[in-house]
Design a protein around this motif. Structure first.
Motif, PDB file in Angstrom:
ATOM      1  N   ARG A 181     -31.604 -62.172  -9.449  1.00  0.00           N
ATOM      2  CA  ARG A 181     -31.446 -61.000  -8.577  1.00  0.00           C
ATOM      3  C   ARG A 181     -30.822 -61.405  -7.240  1.00  0.00           C
ATOM      4  O   ARG A 181     -29.978 -60.690  -6.691  1.00  0.00           O
ATOM      5  N   VAL A 182     -31.237 -62.564  -6.735  1.00  0.00           N
ATOM      6  CA  VAL A 182     -30.653 -63.074  -5.489  1.00  0.00           C
ATOM      7  C   VAL A 182     -29.163 -63.347  -5.691  1.00  0.00           C
ATOM      8  O   VAL A 182     -28.334 -63.016  -4.842  1.00  0.00           O
ATOM      9  N   LYS A 183     -28.825 -63.948  -6.822  1.00  0.00           N
ATOM     10  CA  LYS A 183     -27.412 -64.217  -7.115  1.00  0.00           C
ATOM     11  C   LYS A 183     -26.616 -62.919  -7.199  1.00  0.00           C
ATOM     12  O   LYS A 183     -25.481 -62.830  -6.715  1.00  0.00           O
ATOM     13  N   ALA A 184     -27.204 -61.901  -7.816  1.00  0.00           N
ATOM     14  CA  ALA A 184     -26.517 -60.617  -7.943  1.00  0.00           C
ATOM     15  C   ALA A 184     -26.268 -60.000  -6.571  1.00  0.00           C
ATOM     16  O   ALA A 184     -25.194 -59.435  -6.321  1.00  0.00           O
ATOM     17  N   GLU A 185     -27.240 -60.101  -5.664  1.00  0.00           N
ATOM     18  CA  GLU A 185     -27.065 -59.565  -4.312  1.00  0.00           C
ATOM     19  C   GLU A 185     -25.982 -60.329  -3.553  1.00  0.00           C
ATOM     20  O   GLU A 185     -25.164 -59.735  -2.844  1.00  0.00           O
ATOM     21  N   PHE A 205     -24.977 -53.499 -12.770  1.00  0.00           N
ATOM     22  CA  PHE A 205     -25.097 -54.640 -13.676  1.00  0.00           C
ATOM     23  C   PHE A 205     -26.249 -55.556 -13.286  1.00  0.00           C
ATOM     24  O   PHE A 205     -26.874 -56.178 -14.145  1.00  0.00           O
ATOM     25  N   GLY A 206     -26.520 -55.651 -11.992  1.00  0.00           N
ATOM     26  CA  GLY A 206     -27.602 -56.536 -11.567  1.00  0.00           C
ATOM     27  C   GLY A 206     -28.911 -55.832 -11.318  1.00  0.00           C
ATOM     28  O   GLY A 206     -29.891 -56.463 -10.908  1.00  0.00           O
ATOM     29  N   SER A 207     -28.964 -54.523 -11.581  1.00  0.00           N
ATOM     30  CA  SER A 207     -30.135 -53.733 -11.178  1.00  0.00           C
ATOM     31  C   SER A 207     -31.373 -53.981 -12.033  1.00  0.00           C
ATOM     32  O   SER A 207     -32.489 -53.732 -11.584  1.00  0.00           O
ATOM     33  N   LYS A 208     -31.204 -54.442 -13.269  1.00  0.00           N
ATOM     34  CA  LYS A 208     -32.345 -54.598 -14.167  1.00  0.00           C
ATOM     35  C   LYS A 208     -32.733 -56.057 -14.402  1.00  0.00           C
ATOM     36  O   LYS A 208     -33.530 -56.356 -15.288  1.00  0.00           O
ATOM     37  N   LEU A 209     -32.194 -56.951 -13.609  1.00  0.00           N
ATOM     38  CA  LEU A 209     -32.531 -58.363 -13.779  1.00  0.00           C
ATOM     39  C   LEU A 209     -33.999 -58.604 -13.458  1.00  0.00           C
ATOM     40  O   LEU A 209     -34.539 -58.053 -12.490  1.00  0.00           O
ATOM     41  N   ILE A 210     -34.638 -59.447 -14.248  1.00  0.00           N
ATOM     42  CA  ILE A 210     -36.053 -59.756 -14.063  1.00  0.00           C
ATOM     43  C   ILE A 210     -36.239 -61.028 -13.241  1.00  0.00           C
ATOM     44  O   ILE A 210     -37.084 -61.076 -12.341  1.00  0.00           O
ATOM     45  N   ASP A 211     -35.448 -62.033 -13.534  1.00  0.00           N
ATOM     46  CA  ASP A 211     -35.565 -63.326 -12.844  1.00  0.00           C
ATOM     47  C   ASP A 211     -35.209 -63.161 -11.370  1.00  0.00           C
ATOM     48  O   ASP A 211     -34.089 -62.753 -11.044  1.00  0.00           O
ATOM     49  N   PRO A 270     -26.107 -51.882 -19.012  1.00  0.00           N
ATOM     50  CA  PRO A 270     -27.323 -51.167 -18.621  1.00  0.00           C
ATOM     51  C   PRO A 270     -27.137 -49.666 -18.826  1.00  0.00           C
ATOM     52  O   PRO A 270     -26.039 -49.134 -18.620  1.00  0.00           O
ATOM     53  N   THR A 271     -28.206 -48.969 -19.226  1.00  0.00           N
ATOM     54  CA  THR A 271     -28.130 -47.527 -19.463  1.00  0.00           C
ATOM     55  C   THR A 271     -27.621 -46.789 -18.232  1.00  0.00           C
ATOM     56  O   THR A 271     -26.873 -45.804 -18.333  1.00  0.00           O
ATOM     57  N   SER A 272     -27.996 -47.269 -17.046  1.00  0.00           N
ATOM     58  CA  SER A 272     -27.626 -46.590 -15.807  1.00  0.00           C
ATOM     59  C   SER A 272     -26.125 -46.634 -15.540  1.00  0.00           C
ATOM     60  O   SER A 272     -25.616 -45.882 -14.703  1.00  0.00           O
ATOM     61  N   LEU A 306     -24.145 -62.092 -15.319  1.00  0.00           N
ATOM     62  CA  LEU A 306     -25.449 -62.033 -14.661  1.00  0.00           C
ATOM     63  C   LEU A 306     -26.386 -61.073 -15.405  1.00  0.00           C
ATOM     64  O   LEU A 306     -27.579 -61.365 -15.572  1.00  0.00           O
ATOM     65  N   SER A 307     -25.844 -59.949 -15.845  1.00  0.00           N
ATOM     66  CA  SER A 307     -26.681 -58.953 -16.522  1.00  0.00           C
ATOM     67  C   SER A 307     -27.221 -59.472 -17.852  1.00  0.00           C
ATOM     68  O   SER A 307     -28.213 -58.955 -18.368  1.00  0.00           O
TER      69      SER A 307
END
Length: 279
Positions: free
Chosen positions: A113-117, A103-109, A22-24, A160-161
């Motif tokens: 996103r829940v998995k990333a948290e 890495f999980g900040s730009k997930l759409i699904d 991710p760019t960030s 995940l990303s």
């Protein structure tokens, strides 16, 4: 594309150095790369941190947490004081935590996103517990154990990303999964993030690790933290069982009462870390 094909494709890209971040992530990576030099002047470190307001706020916040501020210590109100208190190694770990978090900040699904948290919660729980296990059990460097805990799931975060691009990548599918591909991806991501070799080696060996008796290595520290934390990784396809005889072996150096104290302290420290990292 099934799970095996997706893993193989991403692993092949990783080997070629074609990692997609991710760019960030790039800003935190710049700070991390500079801090990788132990001779980095304090004024340069301060300017790098100040150039990233989020990192600056988090550095000051975590320097005032119970993990780093002794009872009665004055409140730190500036970046210089914060860096002096937590040290370069923990600032490096904090920058790494920002990378991992992004890495999980730009997930759409929403499910991803829940998995990333959940993976973040597991990561912080393991990092906090690893630090205490290092201090009280294995005798390895506490700061190294904390850093290793923060980055030990970086391969999972990277996958995940990419999961929005590869539907089904993280679904349970034992017939289409290859541990070698996951290990390649993790190794190449750690190389890109400049994870020190001793830490990378400890993380790479976790999957099939056997605990030393008594435990006295960084890998033992991570293994114990992963096995003992009640906060499980959402990417584990099955609950990991302790290696044979490990429960009785663990009792030799962590009795039940002491373990509960460690778990409670790790829970409190993880809560503080999460709060500081969300500033």
């Amino acid at each position: 594309m099934n799970k095996l094909e997706a893993f193989g494709h991403i692993a092949a890209m990783a080997i070629r150095g074609e990692l997609v971040f991710p760019t960030s992530v790039n800003a935190a990576l710049r700070v991390q790369l500079a801090l990788d030099d132990p001779d980095c002047p304090i004024d340069k470190a301060i300017s790098l941190v100040l150039a990233e307001p989020t990192l600056a706020a988090r550095t000051v916040a975590i320097s005032n947490s119970a993990m780093f501020a002794r009872a009665g210590a004055p409140v730190v109100t500036n970046v210089r004081g914060a860096i002096m208190r937590i040290g370069y190694q923990n600032l490096f770990a904090l920058a790494a935590a920002m990378v991992v978090r992004q890495f999980g900040s730009k997930l759409i699904d929403p499910a991803l996103r829940v998995k990333a948290e959940k993976l973040w919660d597991h990561t912080i729980a393991v990092a906090a517990l690893a630090r205490l296990i290092a201090r009280d059990v294995t005798g390895v460097n506490e700061d190294t154990a904390l850093f290793a805990g923060i980055v030990h799931e970086v391969g999972g975060f990277y996958l995940l990303s990419r999961a929005d691009e590869f539907p089904g990548l993280l679904e349970e599918d034992p017939d289409n999964w290859h541990s070698a591909s996951e290990e390649i991806i993790t190794r190449e991501v750690m190389r890109k993030l400049c994870i020190p070799e001793p830490v990378a080696d400890a993380i790479e060996g976790l999957r099939d690790a056997f605990m030393s008796i008594p435990p006295d290595t960084l890998q033992d520290t991570l293994l114990l933290a992963n096995l003992l934390t009640p906060v499980r990784s959402p990417l584990q396809e099955a609950e990991r069982e302790l290696p044979p005889h490990s429960e009785s072996a663990i009792d030799l150096f962590i009795d039940a009462e002491r373990l509960q104290v460690l778990l409670k302290q790790a829970h409190d420290n993880a809560a503080e870390m999460s709060a500081a990292l969300l500033v």
